[in-house]
Design a protein around this motif. Structure first.
Motif, PDB file in Angstrom:
ATOM      1  N   GLU A   1      21.571 102.884   2.257  1.00  0.00           N
ATOM      2  CA  GLU A   1      22.820 102.256   2.688  1.00  0.00           C
ATOM      3  C   GLU A   1      22.859 101.198   3.601  1.00  0.00           C
ATOM      4  O   GLU A   1      21.789 101.255   4.405  1.00  0.00           O
ATOM      5  N   SER A   2      23.677 100.401   3.595  1.00  0.00           N
ATOM      6  CA  SER A   2      23.844  99.391   4.813  1.00  0.00           C
ATOM      7  C   SER A   2      24.479  99.979   5.927  1.00  0.00           C
ATOM      8  O   SER A   2      25.597 100.357   5.768  1.00  0.00           O
ATOM      9  N   TYR A   3      23.886  99.613   7.010  1.00  0.00           N
ATOM     10  CA  TYR A   3      24.482  99.940   8.428  1.00  0.00           C
ATOM     11  C   TYR A   3      24.396  98.663   9.246  1.00  0.00           C
ATOM     12  O   TYR A   3      23.449  98.001   9.283  1.00  0.00           O
ATOM     13  N   ASP A   4      25.255  98.588  10.239  1.00  0.00           N
ATOM     14  CA  ASP A   4      25.491  97.658  11.072  1.00  0.00           C
ATOM     15  C   ASP A   4      24.111  97.908  12.228  1.00  0.00           C
ATOM     16  O   ASP A   4      23.610  97.011  12.935  1.00  0.00           O
ATOM     17  N   PHE A   5      24.094  99.133  12.485  1.00  0.00           N
ATOM     18  CA  PHE A   5      22.793  99.412  13.554  1.00  0.00           C
ATOM     19  C   PHE A   5      22.590 100.776  13.262  1.00  0.00           C
ATOM     20  O   PHE A   5      23.050 101.624  13.022  1.00  0.00           O
ATOM     21  N   TYR A   6      21.111 101.308  13.831  1.00  0.00           N
ATOM     22  CA  TYR A   6      20.685 102.540  13.785  1.00  0.00           C
ATOM     23  C   TYR A   6      20.239 102.841  15.105  1.00  0.00           C
ATOM     24  O   TYR A   6      20.304 102.255  16.155  1.00  0.00           O
ATOM     25  N   SER A   7      20.058 104.217  15.265  1.00  0.00           N
ATOM     26  CA  SER A   7      19.770 104.834  16.768  1.00  0.00           C
ATOM     27  C   SER A   7      19.145 106.181  16.716  1.00  0.00           C
ATOM     28  O   SER A   7      19.388 106.792  15.632  1.00  0.00           O
ATOM     29  N   ARG A   8      18.689 106.414  17.704  1.00  0.00           N
ATOM     30  CA  ARG A   8      18.063 107.891  18.051  1.00  0.00           C
ATOM     31  C   ARG A   8      18.631 108.079  19.435  1.00  0.00           C
ATOM     32  O   ARG A   8      18.223 107.185  20.356  1.00  0.00           O
ATOM     33  N   TYR A   9      18.903 109.524  19.575  1.00  0.00           N
ATOM     34  CA  TYR A   9      19.099 109.620  21.308  1.00  0.00           C
ATOM     35  C   TYR A   9      18.267 110.962  21.744  1.00  0.00           C
ATOM     36  O   TYR A   9      18.345 112.140  21.136  1.00  0.00           O
ATOM     37  N   PHE A  10      17.775 110.667  22.828  1.00  0.00           N
ATOM     38  CA  PHE A  10      16.887 111.865  23.704  1.00  0.00           C
ATOM     39  C   PHE A  10      17.510 111.992  24.987  1.00  0.00           C
ATOM     40  O   PHE A  10      18.025 111.201  25.689  1.00  0.00           O
ATOM     41  N   ALA A  11      17.613 113.387  25.464  1.00  0.00           N
ATOM     42  CA  ALA A  11      18.024 113.724  26.506  1.00  0.00           C
ATOM     43  C   ALA A  11      17.483 115.381  26.908  1.00  0.00           C
ATOM     44  O   ALA A  11      18.221 116.197  27.322  1.00  0.00           O
ATOM     45  N   PRO A  12      16.176 114.880  27.262  1.00  0.00           N
ATOM     46  CA  PRO A  12      15.423 116.369  27.982  1.00  0.00           C
ATOM     47  C   PRO A  12      15.884 116.691  29.188  1.00  0.00           C
ATOM     48  O   PRO A  12      15.837 117.815  29.652  1.00  0.00           O
ATOM     49  N   TRP A  13      16.592 115.860  30.051  1.00  0.00           N
ATOM     50  CA  TRP A  13      17.147 115.895  31.349  1.00  0.00           C
ATOM     51  C   TRP A  13      18.447 116.901  31.453  1.00  0.00           C
ATOM     52  O   TRP A  13      18.646 117.576  32.415  1.00  0.00           O
ATOM     53  N   VAL A  14      18.961 116.919  30.382  1.00  0.00           N
ATOM     54  CA  VAL A  14      19.992 117.884  30.145  1.00  0.00           C
ATOM     55  C   VAL A  14      19.656 119.186  29.048  1.00  0.00           C
ATOM     56  O   VAL A  14      20.529 119.837  28.585  1.00  0.00           O
ATOM     57  N   GLY A  15      18.113 119.536  28.821  1.00  0.00           N
ATOM     58  CA  GLY A  15      17.811 120.302  28.044  1.00  0.00           C
ATOM     59  C   GLY A  15      17.814 120.144  26.570  1.00  0.00           C
ATOM     60  O   GLY A  15      17.621 121.034  25.575  1.00  0.00           O
ATOM     61  N   ILE A  16      18.242 118.739  25.948  1.00  0.00           N
ATOM     62  CA  ILE A  16      18.011 118.362  24.573  1.00  0.00           C
ATOM     63  C   ILE A  16      16.995 117.196  24.419  1.00  0.00           C
ATOM     64  O   ILE A  16      17.131 116.105  24.849  1.00  0.00           O
ATOM     65  N   LEU A  17      15.883 117.476  23.644  1.00  0.00           N
ATOM     66  CA  LEU A  17      15.053 116.764  23.368  1.00  0.00           C
ATOM     67  C   LEU A  17      15.619 115.667  22.564  1.00  0.00           C
ATOM     68  O   LEU A  17      15.536 114.431  22.795  1.00  0.00           O
ATOM     69  N   GLU A  18      16.156 116.015  21.377  1.00  0.00           N
ATOM     70  CA  GLU A  18      16.916 114.930  20.396  1.00  0.00           C
ATOM     71  C   GLU A  18      17.985 115.452  19.871  1.00  0.00           C
ATOM     72  O   GLU A  18      18.002 116.487  19.517  1.00  0.00           O
ATOM     73  N   ASP A  19      19.043 114.834  20.032  1.00  0.00           N
ATOM     74  CA  ASP A  19      20.295 115.293  19.586  1.00  0.00           C
ATOM     75  C   ASP A  19      20.450 114.721  17.956  1.00  0.00           C
ATOM     76  O   ASP A  19      20.183 113.595  17.689  1.00  0.00           O
ATOM     77  N   PRO A  20      21.111 115.554  17.042  1.00  0.00           N
ATOM     78  CA  PRO A  20      21.299 115.093  15.780  1.00  0.00           C
ATOM     79  C   PRO A  20      22.058 113.899  15.725  1.00  0.00           C
ATOM     80  O   PRO A  20      21.606 113.021  15.118  1.00  0.00           O
ATOM     81  N   VAL A  21      23.368 113.965  16.102  1.00  0.00           N
ATOM     82  CA  VAL A  21      24.249 112.878  16.045  1.00  0.00           C
ATOM     83  C   VAL A  21      24.862 113.005  17.348  1.00  0.00           C
ATOM     84  O   VAL A  21      25.634 114.075  17.630  1.00  0.00           O
ATOM     85  N   THR A  22      25.252 111.879  17.776  1.00  0.00           N
ATOM     86  CA  THR A  22      25.681 111.737  19.252  1.00  0.00           C
ATOM     87  C   THR A  22      27.073 110.906  19.690  1.00  0.00           C
ATOM     88  O   THR A  22      26.879 109.990  19.674  1.00  0.00           O
ATOM     89  N   GLY A  23      28.045 111.585  19.450  1.00  0.00           N
ATOM     90  CA  GLY A  23      29.308 110.846  19.675  1.00  0.00           C
ATOM     91  C   GLY A  23      29.352 110.113  21.011  1.00  0.00           C
ATOM     92  O   GLY A  23      29.738 108.791  21.087  1.00  0.00           O
ATOM     93  N   SER A  24      29.008 110.780  22.221  1.00  0.00           N
ATOM     94  CA  SER A  24      29.103 110.101  23.390  1.00  0.00           C
ATOM     95  C   SER A  24      27.959 108.986  23.379  1.00  0.00           C
ATOM     96  O   SER A  24      28.237 108.012  24.118  1.00  0.00           O
ATOM     97  N   ALA A  25      26.904 109.082  22.721  1.00  0.00           N
ATOM     98  CA  ALA A  25      25.994 107.868  22.841  1.00  0.00           C
ATOM     99  C   ALA A  25      26.533 106.511  22.118  1.00  0.00           C
ATOM    100  O   ALA A  25      26.459 105.511  22.505  1.00  0.00           O
TER     101      ALA A  25
END
Length: 255
Positions: A176-200
């Motif tokens: 599908e067409s999207y304007d941008f893609y992303s991934r989010y990593f936060a091991p500093w707060v105990g999350i290696l990778e978050d599935p989907v991140t509203g705050s990001a």
């Protein structure tokens, strides 16, 4: 006591994708400490507790104009329904150019030798945004493998608590067409990778709106589960981040 409980996959229209969350409907107040115990038992990244403000409130009544207010560690979060989407009313955070040499070890620990065309920092959220070259596509972003220990060793100052890797969308690919893609990593707060991140996306929305000159965008977070988000920058300086939801489990919790 029996508590109605649901597992909801957010930012998706397919079960077992998006961001899973537990939702508890409370008829009465819980004893001190029980909220955390239930969240630990559910073992999901988010657990929400919804209670009635007035005895006459009805959990089963559908009202598309109503707004739910959640009290979170980041402040109040308002959510409302619009058709088959849930809209989150979020702040919009600007990003500022970051000296690459200051974060070079962290960037390379995340994306290796991939070509990076922009690095930004959001002091409000302590998130570092790393934008890859337009020469890459969605599949390149999905192939990135991150080691939590390497990220923790590369950043010990506390300045960064979350790292976003992002890429301009592709309107001519097989997806599908999207304007941008992303991934989010936060091991500093105990999350290696978050599935989907509203705050990001409070950071991503600001960045890509400037880059693309758009107020309305569609985004995809390329985690293993994946998530689709619709974005609308509002005239009041906030952003609406919306997505679909799927209920995958419902029942009762007995305590």
């Amino acid at each position: 006591m029996q508590i109605s409980i649901f597992t909801v996959d957010a930012f998706t229209d397919q079960p077992f994708s998006g961001n899973p969350a537990a939702v508890c409907l409370l008829e009465d107040e819980l004893e001190e400490g029980w909220h955390q115990k239930i969240a630990t038992e559910m073992n999901l990244s988010e657990t929400a507790f919804i209670r009635k403000l007035h005895p006459t409130d009805d959990f089963t009544r559908k009202n598309v104009n109503s707004t739910l207010t959640f009290v979170t560690l980041s402040g109040e979060l308002n959510a409302r329904q619009a058709g088959d989407h849930i809209i989150l009313d979020l702040p919009l955070y600007p990003t500022y150019p970051q000296d690459f040499q200051e974060v070079e070890k962290l960037v390379k620990a995340t994306v290796g030798d991939m070509n990076v065309q922009d690095v930004r920092y959001s002091p409000d959220t302590k998130k570092l945004l790393v934008c890859l070259s337009d020469a890459y596509g969605r599949s390149d972003l999905e192939k990135i493998q991150v080691n939590a220990q390497e990220l923790l060793l590369a950043e010990k100052t506390g300045k960064v608590q979350g790292l976003i890797v992002t890429l301009k969308g592709d309107f001519h690919g097989k997806h599908e067409s999207y304007d941008f893609y992303s991934r989010y990593f936060a091991p500093w707060v105990g999350i290696l990778e978050d599935p989907v991140t509203g705050s990001a996306h409070t950071v991503l929305s600001s960045y890509w709106s400037q880059q693309l000159g758009k107020k309305e965008m569609c985004a995809f977070q390329c985690s293993t589960r994946g998530g689709k988000l619709k974005i609308l920058l509002r005239p009041d300086g906030r952003v609406d981040v919306s997505g679909q939801t799927v209920i995958v489990l419902k029942g009762f919790l007995t305590i």
